[in-house]
Scaffold this active site. Structure first.
Site, mmCIF file in Angstrom:
data_model
loop_
_atom_site.group_PDB
_atom_site.id
_atom_site.type_symbol
_atom_site.label_atom_id
_atom_site.label_comp_id
_atom_site.label_asym_id
_atom_site.label_seq_id
_atom_site.Cartn_x
_atom_site.Cartn_y
_atom_site.Cartn_z
ATOM 1 N N LYS A 9 18.251 39.618 -14.199
ATOM 2 C CA LYS A 9 19.195 40.726 -14.494
ATOM 3 C C LYS A 9 19.417 41.203 -12.983
ATOM 4 C CE LYS A 9 15.610 44.441 -15.175
ATOM 5 N NZ LYS A 9 15.362 45.707 -16.089
ATOM 6 N N SER A 25 35.983 39.380 -18.753
ATOM 7 C CA SER A 25 34.765 38.968 -17.987
ATOM 8 C C SER A 25 34.456 40.074 -16.897
ATOM 9 C CB SER A 25 35.023 37.612 -17.096
ATOM 10 O OG SER A 25 36.078 37.797 -16.230
ATOM 11 N N TYR A 58 31.341 37.267 -19.957
ATOM 12 C CA TYR A 58 30.815 36.019 -19.041
ATOM 13 C C TYR A 58 31.068 36.313 -17.586
ATOM 14 C CZ TYR A 58 35.827 34.851 -19.130
ATOM 15 O OH TYR A 58 37.160 34.879 -18.912
#
Length: 131
Positions: A9, A25, A58
């Site tokens: 993360k 995205s 993504y």
């Protein structure tokens, strides 16, 4: 049995811009991707700390050193420039591997400069903001 676990993360990232006209995205500085052990096209869960919104998208490579965190397409409606977000990736692994796996955490400052990173359960690695 297969389990879904946090893989990595980026914590405390700030949204730098948004592009509603893009197909979708999140664009992330390539240097930050490398430090966080994330790759282009990888699925991410994004949490907006300002409004509680959560969404999946993504990754697209951003220019190295730009510190860009840009939301594209519909995701651009989920956070405004300046909002603080957490960007997370996940991995599927068997239970034996999952019990010892240590996710990578990259902490950035308010300008998205890398400050430090660590694997959960290990010591911080201090990072220079001039990577």
């Amino acid at each position: 049995m297969k389990l879904h676990l946090l893989k990595s993360k980026i914590h405390n990232a700030r949204v730098t811009s948004g592009d509603l006209e893009y197909e979708g995205s999140i664009t992330i500085d390539q240097e930050l991707l490398h430090l966080a052990e994330m790759i282009p096209n990888e699925k991410v869960l994004v949490v907006n700390n300002n409004n509680g919104e959560r969404f999946e998208t993504y990754i697209i490579n951003g220019e190295p050193g730009s510190r860009v965190i840009q939301l594209n397409g519909a995701a651009a409606r989920c956070a405004l420039p300046g909002d603080e977000i957490i960007i997370m990736t996940f991995a599927v692994m068997d239970e034996k591997k999952a019990r010892t796996f240590q996710p990578m955490v990259l902490i950035v400052d308010h300008l998205n400069n890398p400050k430090r990173r660590h694997r959960i359960g290990q010591e911080d690695e201090q990072l220079s903001s001039s990577l």
